[in-house]
Design a protein around this motif. Structure first.
Motif, PDB file in Angstrom:
ATOM      1  N   MET A 181      52.771  10.066  88.588  1.00 26.44           N
ATOM      2  CA  MET A 181      53.041  10.185  89.749  1.00 26.44           C
ATOM      3  C   MET A 181      53.757  11.349  90.081  1.00 26.44           C
ATOM      4  O   MET A 181      54.702  11.902  89.664  1.00 26.44           O
ATOM      5  N   PRO A 182      53.359  11.864  91.239  1.00 27.63           N
ATOM      6  CA  PRO A 182      53.912  13.117  91.825  1.00 27.63           C
ATOM      7  C   PRO A 182      55.474  12.800  91.984  1.00 27.63           C
ATOM      8  O   PRO A 182      56.105  11.857  91.904  1.00 27.63           O
ATOM      9  N   LEU A 183      56.234  13.727  92.599  1.00 28.20           N
ATOM     10  CA  LEU A 183      57.610  13.737  93.290  1.00 28.20           C
ATOM     11  C   LEU A 183      57.744  12.376  94.200  1.00 28.20           C
ATOM     12  O   LEU A 183      56.855  12.324  94.917  1.00 28.20           O
ATOM     13  N   VAL A 184      58.921  11.940  93.810  1.00 25.15           N
ATOM     14  CA  VAL A 184      58.903  10.622  94.641  1.00 25.15           C
ATOM     15  C   VAL A 184      60.286  10.594  95.562  1.00 25.15           C
ATOM     16  O   VAL A 184      61.199  11.442  95.197  1.00 25.15           O
ATOM     17  N   THR A 185      60.559   9.828  96.695  1.00 25.68           N
ATOM     18  CA  THR A 185      61.949   9.768  97.355  1.00 25.68           C
ATOM     19  C   THR A 185      62.746   8.963  96.591  1.00 25.68           C
ATOM     20  O   THR A 185      62.187   8.343  95.700  1.00 25.68           O
ATOM     21  N   LEU A 186      64.047   9.173  96.899  1.00 23.26           N
ATOM     22  CA  LEU A 186      65.008   8.349  96.469  1.00 23.26           C
ATOM     23  C   LEU A 186      64.761   6.830  96.868  1.00 23.26           C
ATOM     24  O   LEU A 186      64.924   5.966  96.075  1.00 23.26           O
ATOM     25  N   ASP A 187      64.306   6.648  97.940  1.00 21.91           N
ATOM     26  CA  ASP A 187      64.159   5.151  98.525  1.00 21.91           C
ATOM     27  C   ASP A 187      62.910   4.604  97.746  1.00 21.91           C
ATOM     28  O   ASP A 187      63.299   3.579  97.458  1.00 21.91           O
ATOM     29  N   ALA A 188      61.978   5.399  97.756  1.00 25.74           N
ATOM     30  CA  ALA A 188      60.853   4.817  96.907  1.00 25.74           C
ATOM     31  C   ALA A 188      61.258   4.708  95.386  1.00 25.74           C
ATOM     32  O   ALA A 188      60.752   3.550  95.024  1.00 25.74           O
ATOM     33  N   LEU A 189      61.908   5.547  94.743  1.00 23.81           N
ATOM     34  CA  LEU A 189      62.629   5.235  93.376  1.00 23.81           C
ATOM     35  C   LEU A 189      63.402   3.936  93.262  1.00 23.81           C
ATOM     36  O   LEU A 189      63.061   3.146  92.269  1.00 23.81           O
ATOM     37  N   LEU A 190      64.057   3.607  94.431  1.00 23.81           N
ATOM     38  CA  LEU A 190      64.895   2.398  94.423  1.00 23.81           C
ATOM     39  C   LEU A 190      63.844   1.120  94.279  1.00 23.81           C
ATOM     40  O   LEU A 190      64.590   0.020  94.171  1.00 23.81           O
ATOM     41  N   GLN A 191      62.892   1.099  94.831  1.00 21.89           N
ATOM     42  CA  GLN A 191      61.904   0.017  94.781  1.00 21.89           C
ATOM     43  C   GLN A 191      61.365  -0.150  93.510  1.00 21.89           C
ATOM     44  O   GLN A 191      60.639  -1.271  93.371  1.00 21.89           O
ATOM     45  N   ARG A 192      61.491   0.413  92.446  1.00 23.80           N
ATOM     46  CA  ARG A 192      60.888   0.570  91.241  1.00 23.80           C
ATOM     47  C   ARG A 192      62.016   0.160  89.955  1.00 23.80           C
ATOM     48  O   ARG A 192      63.068   0.628  90.088  1.00 23.80           O
ATOM     49  N   PRO A 193      61.470  -0.784  89.220  1.00 25.47           N
ATOM     50  CA  PRO A 193      62.489  -1.081  88.012  1.00 25.47           C
ATOM     51  C   PRO A 193      62.354   0.233  87.052  1.00 25.47           C
ATOM     52  O   PRO A 193      61.251   0.489  86.891  1.00 25.47           O
ATOM     53  N   ILE A 194      63.461   0.631  86.570  1.00 26.86           N
ATOM     54  CA  ILE A 194      63.405   1.860  85.902  1.00 26.86           C
ATOM     55  C   ILE A 194      64.107   1.224  84.193  1.00 26.86           C
ATOM     56  O   ILE A 194      64.700   0.550  84.274  1.00 26.86           O
ATOM     57  N   ASP A 195      63.231   1.886  83.402  1.00 23.92           N
ATOM     58  CA  ASP A 195      63.667   1.472  82.021  1.00 23.92           C
ATOM     59  C   ASP A 195      64.748   2.737  81.389  1.00 23.92           C
ATOM     60  O   ASP A 195      65.410   2.221  80.838  1.00 23.92           O
TER      61      ASP A 195
END
Length: 607
Positions: A1-15
């Motif tokens: 995935m290309p660069l994402v916004t901080l808001d978009a990151l917060l929508q994803r579960p991070i391992d």
């Protein structure tokens, strides 16, 4: 995935969350995302992605990004009382790729014994053979350009010691500075033989530096261009730029994520499995201390609750320093002074479009020199007896564990001084008059700078926070030249170069020594103190050592006293090696990936 916004990151579960998209961090991120497709890896980088930026990509522009706050954090040390009380620039890269976006691209390695010392210091699995595998894994050796004469330029890579399928290009420049053959011949006359491949674990000798330049494009090859850009479509790799990590959050001893700032917004980014600091040797200890990990006596008075009392955080700072000897060369030599002439500058721009000329690469002649060549027998004996007590203003204030670890390091330094297979000094050339405050070179003349570097300094410095605010710069004090042995080593190395300039055939192309000035500088002590600068190789501030030696991380890079917080950058290196540090940084990222991939599969072991 290309660069994402901080808001978009917060929508994803991070391992797995990596704080810092620098040299080690991007290497680690790519390998984790590729090696474990089911694992979501997020990278948080305070700078931007300098994509298709000539100040980064064009090798001949290598000094233009330094001191530019868009590319460089531009920290300064506290006044260095042993170096004419100067506050000295601490350049380190700001943006995806970290310092690999603005370094001088030298791609060389230390001796076998230097890496084997890591294991002798208590780090199982960290040795020459193991790290050679990881150094090779990150690189792809390219064929030498036609301009390279293997014997004349001392440049012939042994395929056994180089990778061919890694991300980072390794090559020789298409233009070789005219002074190189004469310098190598003079070194041979002075007892320093040619060493066509310094990357085999025996680096002593003279050579043309291989560099991280892709000769097929004439562009810098670095962590962002080759570990990120070519892999940015990995669906499980998420990268956010322009976001600063304020601190690590904990539940007990488990790191749950980080608090970040972007503009006026402060949010928490969580991670379910691993949190990794890859912020570099100046920022990593800062973030640890802001998070409550460090010497309690330093952080608690600032109102920060101690989570883990680790006195080694921020201590053991080491760095290479150099003294510039600048010589004037014949006017038909092509040095960077030609860019003052619009016609010649345009000619070089045209050559660059063909992958040729000064802008297409970095031509650096180097040599690693043992102590027995720099000094006489009495000097070597004196240097090899250097003691920690030579630094009276440091050791009484150190935690006993940190002092014990430094004393252990000194055992290796004293041993290497007496070993003719080990570097004591390094010479590095820069194709022009190095920038010296207060000096303006005559643009009609041509210059070469010969930098004398002390390979294994005894001085130890520190970097600590002075505020609970994450936006306050840390207090950086490398304490340059605090150990008198380091000063003496640079004085002798500078004298060696001055004498070398009187040796044929080098003396035939050195018109004069411009610095120290032509009227003579009898006081080399004063000269060294006033003119030393850093090579920008800080390491050691989150040292991988046993805890009773002041260590911060174990051989699996896990921070002592935590369940899942690791460090993966050059701050873990407990002992400064002789070579430029980017090779080491890539190897750390590669090895860290294997360690963490094993941990994610339920296997925690040194690899």
């Amino acid at each position: 995935m290309p660069l994402v916004t901080l808001d978009a990151l917060l929508q994803r579960p991070i391992d797995v969350l990596i704080a810092g998209g620098g040299t080690s961090g991007l290497t680690l991120a790519r390998r984790l995302a590729q090696g474990s497709p089911q694992t979501t890896v997020a990278v948080l980088e305070a700078g931007v992605h300098h994509d298709n930026d000539p100040l980064v990509d064009m090798p001949g522009m290598l000094t233009r990004a330094i001191h530019n706050p868009d590319y460089d954090w531009t920290y300064y040390t506290v006044p260095q009382k042993h170096a004419a009380n100067r506050s000295m620039l601490q350049t380190h890269g700001k943006g995806l790729g970290g310092s690999s976006l603005l370094n001088f691209m030298c791609f060389i390695r230390p001796s076998k014994e230097e890496f084997n010392a890591l294991e002798e210091l208590g780090n199982t699995g960290w040795n020459w053979d193991n790290l050679l595998h990881y150094m090779k894994k990150s690189e792809r050796l390219q064929a030498a350009p036609p301009a390279i004469d293997a014997r004349l330029h001392s440049a012939k890579a042994d395929p056994e010691y180089h990778g061919t399928e890694g991300a980072i290009a390794k090559s020789y420049p298409s233009h070789v500075t005219e002074i190189v053959p004469s310098l190598l011949d003079a070194l041979e006359a002075a007892g320093v033989p040619r060493k066509p491949d310094p990357c085999d674990g025996r680096p002593v000798g003279g050579f043309l530096c291989p560099t991280s330049v892709d000769v097929s494009t004439s562009k810098r090859s670095y962590a962002a261009s080759d570990f990120f850009t070519l892999n940015k479509d990995l669906p499980n790799l998420l990268v956010v730029t322009n976001v600063s990590v304020s601190k690590i959050n904990f539940e007990g001893t488990k790191a749950t994520g980080v608090t970040v700032q972007q503009g006026d917004k402060t949010v928490v980014v969580n991670a379910s499995k691993e949190v990794i600091l890859s912020a570099g040797s100046l920022h990593t200890p800062q973030i640890l201390e802001l998070s409550g990990i460090g010497n309690a006596s330093i952080i608690e008075p600032l109102g920060i609750k101690s989570v883990v009392n680790l006195p080694g955080v921020g201590e053991n700072l080491q760095d290479h320093i150099f003294c510039p000897i600048i010589v004037e060369t014949p006017t038909d030599f092509k040095s960077f002074e030609i860019f003052a002439d619009p016609e010649q500058a345009a000619e070089q721009q045209a050559l660059y479009q063909k992958g040729a000329g000064l802008l297409a690469g970095f031509s650096c002649c180097s040599s690693f020199i043992p102590a027995s060549v720099i000094g006489n027998k009495e000097d070597v004996t004196t240097w090899s007896q250097t003691q920690p007590d030579s630094e009276p203003d440091l050791f009484p204030n150190l935690d006993p564990s940190v002092r014990k670890g430094i004393e252990k390091q000194y055992e290796f330094l004293r041993r290497w001084i007496q070993d003719e297979k080990q570097p004591f000094s390094q010479l590095l050339t820069f194709n022009g008059h190095f920038q010296i405050p207060g000096m303006t070179p005559d643009p009609s003349k041509r210059f070469t700078t010969i930098a004398t570097v002390h390979s294994h300094p005894f001085t130890r410095g520190r970097v600590h926070i002075t505020s609970s605010s994450s936006t306050a710069k840390p207090d950086v004090n490398p304490r340059y030249l605090a150990n008198p042995m380091d000063l003496d080593a640079l004085i002798h190395a500078s004298a060696f170069v001055e004498k070398l300039c009187q040796v044929s055939p080098l003396k035939d192309v050195v018109k004069r020594i411009a610095l120290p000035d032509e009227n003579g500088q009898p006081d080399l002590d004063k000269f060294v103190r006033e003119y030393i600068s850093t090579v920008y190789h800080p390491i050691g501030t989150a040292a991988m050592l046993p805890k009773d030696l002041g260590g911060v991380v174990d051989p699996n890079l896990k921070v002592y006293g935590t369940e899942n917080l690791r460090v993966a950058d050059c701050s873990i290196a407990p002992l400064l090696t002789s070579s430029n540090t980017q090779t080491y940084a890539y190897a750390i990222g590669e090895k860290a990936a294997d360690i963490i991939l094993a941990s994610l599969s339920g296997e925690e072991k040194c690899l």
